[in-house]
Design a protein around this motif. Structure first.
Motif: not given
Length: 628
Positions: A87-112
């Motif tokens: 459960d700890d591993g899934r919780y920590r990976r879910a937080k990292m997944d959310a960070y990477l999804a936001q970084r991908t959408a707004q930095c790697d692909k997003g405007a600005g």
């Protein structure tokens, strides 16, 4: 002591009995020692820390296998071995997944997206020093100046009305060729989130050219320090930051404070500032194919008014003074280090194991366990007459000093049993235990990694030439609920010694750092600080590092506003006097760097010709116009 009511003593003792059994089982798994219900310890032959019973955990990448970092990028966990996560591993990976999804959408692909930062134009001191330890082993530390770039991107949380998000930085490129080459970068100040009122989390990890996080191996994060107002270790990463695969793996580069809390940071007012220094090592076997990588640092920020303020207290072992990075030597055979400190305000420790708070940092290859007690060393039976100078760990480059002190328990007795017996018979007793870490098969502090080569089976440079062996992992630091009053002491104890799974390293320099986020419960918000504690309560000499802009509300019953003006004008002197008067510390070494002091600290003694040349050219152009 520390919030434990007398009527709860039997409950506390029951909890400690459960803990002792858990410690016994954990150390049976690593065969360090055995402490079962019979109370009979088992000692490894020669006193060394033994390898675990059972199968090895490996991270060998098979041909065509999707690496863990790419699994993060793809999100949703596709391709992961979910059966090895808890459960700890899934919780920590879910937080990292959310960070990477936001970084991908707004930095790697997003405007600005990513913006290059002209550090010279913005007056940001920067230098990158490279050291090839294989080709030039005599050079020791980095000495070759290189150029370093900075990219930045700010993201916003969905549905938060631009009141929270991430400020992301990426530094590089760096090129590693293996052999533990050194990459040391210093920057001050780094741009802060413009709307921030609190910092609520961080990401600090190396990435490849596509932004995939690189684990350990191939990169060893010797240290990554995001300094807040001159306090170096309050936002950090080290070689033991990554978790075992079951506990989250590389996702543990992300660590956030318990929900609803944040470290105050005034982006508009009081002169709060951020600095950064990091050192990375390419651990691949030399010569390795050149590997391009970057250091990514991200700060989670919030401008919400309902965030509860926290402070950070980082407690280090007494520095050896003879060795770099505030380390001290320890013996190859089992030995104990300890240090004691005091809480400076009323408060409670914020406990969230899944968020990895509190946290304990050490060199895991020769640190098997750690404990924190709400008591002084003397109340625990840990007296200075037990200490002796290290006698089996000498090195021509770092000779043993008089302050390299450890307690070696009797050879005839198991070390854990010695500690538990001494504490159990002490004034404070085992009921004073608050936190503990013990390596085990379920909560690994070392993880086995198989070797790789430069064949077509491993097409990318970062996957090539890994050296088979045991690599540091975070383990799990357990803590009970813990409230404390101003002036109450605590003692951090660590068990060190050579682990049989690890080849003789030739030199054993250790430091233990207990990092606690705490919520003040009185009328004074506590300082964020570091303290290098002593072996005894009298603390005849203690080093404190305070945030530059904290002051006590009163001293000796005198309100701050009525203190002499010259004292209020010098925070460093004020806080030094405060520690001496309020807590009975005889001699205090106080550090507290303001913005200009931090600049001087970063520049002093470091090669920075590239920065100087660029600044000189900007000054020339300002005075004389562009060259013709």
């Amino acid at each position: 002591r520390g919030g434990a009511a007398p009527e709860g003593r039997r409950t506390a003792m029951a909890r400690l009995a459960t803990f002792c059994l858990a410690v016994g089982l954990a150390f049976l798994a690593v065969n360090v020692f055995f402490f079962a219900a019979t109370g009979q310890p088992r000692r490894a032959a020669g006193g060394a820390l033994k390898a675990p019973v059972g199968g090895k955990v490996t991270r060998e990448l098979k041909a065509g296998e999707t690496p863990p970092a790419t699994r993060h990028e793809e999100g949703g966990g596709e391709g992961r071995e979910e059966d090895v996560e808890d459960d700890d591993g899934r919780y920590r990976r879910a937080k990292m997944d959310a960070y990477l999804a936001q970084r991908t959408a707004q930095c790697d692909k997003g405007a600005g997206g990513w913006q290059s930062v002209d550090m010279t134009q913005r007056g940001i001191f920067n230098t990158y020093l490279y050291g090839d330890r294989t080709v030039k082993p005599e050079s020791g530390y980095p000495d070759l100046e290189m150029y370093v770039g900075m990219q930045a991107c700010e993201t916003f949380d969905e549905g938060a009305g631009e009141e929270s998000g991430w400020q992301i930085y990426r530094f590089g490129p760096m090129v590693g060729v293996g052999g533990s080459d050194w990459h040391q970068v210093w920057l001050h100040p780094i741009p802060h989130p413009e709307q921030a009122k609190f910092i609520t989390g961080k990401v600090t990890g190396p990435v490849d050219e596509r932004g995939n996080f690189l684990g350990h191996p191939p990169i060893y994060s010797h240290h990554v320090h995001v300094e807040v107002n001159g306090v170096q270790h309050c936002i950090e990463a080290h070689g033991d930051t990554t978790c075992s695969e079951e506990k989250g793996g590389d996702a543990c580069y992300l660590r956030s404070y318990p929900e609803g809390y944040g470290l105050p940071f005034d982006a508009e007012g009081k002169g709060d500032f951020l600095s950064l220094n990091f050192m990375l090592n390419d651990l691949r076997e030399f010569p390795a194919p050149p590997m391009v990588f970057y250091q990514e640092v991200a700060l989670k920020w919030s401008a919400r008014e309902d965030v509860k303020p926290l402070s950070l207290q980082v407690s280090h072992m007494s520095p050896g003074y003879h060795h770099p990075f505030s380390t001290t030597l320890v013996t190859k055979r089992p030995s104990f280090l300890w240090s004691t400190s005091k809480w400076l305000v009323d408060g409670k420790v914020l406990v969230s194991r899944k968020d990895q708070f509190p946290w304990f940092h050490a060199h895991r290859k020769f640190c098997g366990a750690a404990w924190v007690f709400a008591a002084t060393p003397e109340e625990l039976g840990l007296t200075t007459d037990l200490l002796q100078v290290v006698d089996d760990n000498s090195h021509p480059d770092q000779p043993t000093g008089e302050s390299d002190l450890v307690w070696n328990p009797p050879e005839s007795e198991d070390p854990i049993a010695s500690l538990l017996r001494r504490v159990g018979e002490s004034e404070a007793g085992l009921a004073s235990l608050r936190c503990w870490l013990a390596g085990s098969e379920e909560e690994k502090v070392l993880e086995h990694v198989n070797a790789t080569d430069a064949s077509s089976a491993y097409p990318e440079a970062w996957r090539q030439n890994w050296i088979e062996g045991w690599y540091d992992r975070a383990g799990e630091f357990h803590c009970d609920e813990w409230s404390f009053a101003k002036g109450e002491p605590y003692t951090v104890v660590s068990l060190n010694g050579l682990d049989d799974r690890v080849p003789d390293l030739g030199l054993y320099t250790q430091h233990g750092a207990f990092l606690a986020a705490y919520e003040p419960t009185g009328d004074q918000i506590g300082p964020t600080l570091e303290v290098y504690g002593a072996y005894k309560e009298s603390q005849d000499s203690t080093l404190y590092v305070f945030q530059h802009n904290w002051s006590p509300k009163e001293m000796n019953g005198i309100p701050y506003e009525l203190l002499p003006e010259e004292l209020r004008a010098d925070n460093k002197a004020l806080n030094e006097l405060y520690i001496q008067n309020e807590f009975g510390v005889d001699r205090v070494q106080m550090q507290g760097r303001d913005y200009d002091g931090e600049t001087a600290f970063f520049i002093n003694g470091r090669t920075h010709k590239y920065y100087d040349d660029a600044m000189a050219e900007l000054k020339r152009k300002k005075n004389h116009g562009p060259a013709k």
